[in-house]
Scaffold this motif. Structure first.
Motif, mmCIF file in Angstrom:
data_model
loop_
_atom_site.group_PDB
_atom_site.id
_atom_site.type_symbol
_atom_site.label_atom_id
_atom_site.label_comp_id
_atom_site.label_asym_id
_atom_site.label_seq_id
_atom_site.Cartn_x
_atom_site.Cartn_y
_atom_site.Cartn_z
ATOM 1 N N TRP A 1 0.896 -0.979 -0.099
ATOM 2 C CA TRP A 1 -0.050 -0.109 -0.040
ATOM 3 C C TRP A 1 0.707 1.425 0.105
ATOM 4 O O TRP A 1 2.125 1.337 0.736
ATOM 5 C CB TRP A 1 -0.871 0.144 1.280
ATOM 6 N N PHE A 2 0.540 2.296 -0.763
ATOM 7 C CA PHE A 2 1.322 3.590 -0.633
ATOM 8 C C PHE A 2 0.205 4.755 -0.750
ATOM 9 O O PHE A 2 -1.120 4.483 -1.128
ATOM 10 C CB PHE A 2 2.184 3.753 -1.882
ATOM 11 N N LYS A 3 0.680 5.767 -0.087
ATOM 12 C CA LYS A 3 -0.097 7.130 -0.331
ATOM 13 C C LYS A 3 0.434 7.990 -1.259
ATOM 14 O O LYS A 3 1.458 7.948 -1.715
ATOM 15 C CB LYS A 3 -0.133 7.917 1.105
ATOM 16 N N SER A 4 -0.445 9.017 -1.503
ATOM 17 C CA SER A 4 0.148 9.767 -2.606
ATOM 18 C C SER A 4 1.096 10.804 -2.182
ATOM 19 O O SER A 4 1.224 10.962 -0.982
ATOM 20 C CB SER A 4 -1.012 11.030 -2.902
ATOM 21 N N SER B 1 0.266 13.560 0.143
ATOM 22 C CA SER B 1 -0.170 13.290 1.452
ATOM 23 C C SER B 1 0.810 13.710 2.540
ATOM 24 O O SER B 1 1.852 12.858 2.833
ATOM 25 C CB SER B 1 -0.499 11.769 1.585
ATOM 26 N N CYS C 1 -6.331 10.691 4.075
ATOM 27 C CA CYS C 1 -5.912 10.070 3.088
ATOM 28 C C CYS C 1 -6.339 8.708 2.470
ATOM 29 O O CYS C 1 -6.909 7.951 3.326
ATOM 30 C CB CYS C 1 -4.290 9.712 3.104
ATOM 31 N N GLU D 1 -5.033 5.305 0.734
ATOM 32 C CA GLU D 1 -3.898 4.474 0.415
ATOM 33 C C GLU D 1 -4.344 3.443 -0.888
ATOM 34 O O GLU D 1 -5.379 3.195 -1.122
ATOM 35 C CB GLU D 1 -3.286 3.255 1.538
ATOM 36 N N SER E 1 -7.008 5.244 4.837
ATOM 37 C CA SER E 1 -5.728 4.980 5.446
ATOM 38 C C SER E 1 -5.845 4.919 6.747
ATOM 39 O O SER E 1 -5.009 4.316 7.818
ATOM 40 C CB SER E 1 -4.533 6.132 5.227
ATOM 41 N N ALA F 1 -7.072 0.743 8.030
ATOM 42 C CA ALA F 1 -6.568 -0.373 7.166
ATOM 43 C C ALA F 1 -7.148 -1.704 6.964
ATOM 44 O O ALA F 1 -6.979 -2.453 5.969
ATOM 45 C CB ALA F 1 -4.994 -0.701 7.711
#
Length: 67
Positions: free
Chosen positions: A11-14, A17, A25, A27, A40, A43
């Motif tokens: 998983w990643f955030k912008s 963010s 946010c 993800e 986010s 989870a």
């Protein structure tokens, strides 16, 4: 891990963010055949799964609408 489950590292955030609203946010994770989106802050909560084509269209639309 169950079949189709994604590890935390997937998983990643912008890159946008950061700062005071960092907790507000979503993800994103790229899985086989789908792009998954989750809150986010939750989870283990529900996830939205969209096709890679739909996700690419969404991202292109967001980029085109930036000032």
């Amino acid at each position: 891990m169950t079949r189709g489950a994604l590890a935390a590292r997937d998983w990643f955030k912008s890159s946008y963010s950061s700062g005071e609203h960092d907790s507000d946010c979503v993800e994103v994770a790229v899985a086989p055949g789908a792009v998954r989106v989750r809150d986010s802050k939750v989870a283990d909560g529900p996830q939205l799964a969209v096709s890679p084509v739909a996700w690419a269209g969404f991202v292109a639309r967001v980029i085109d609408s930036r000032p």
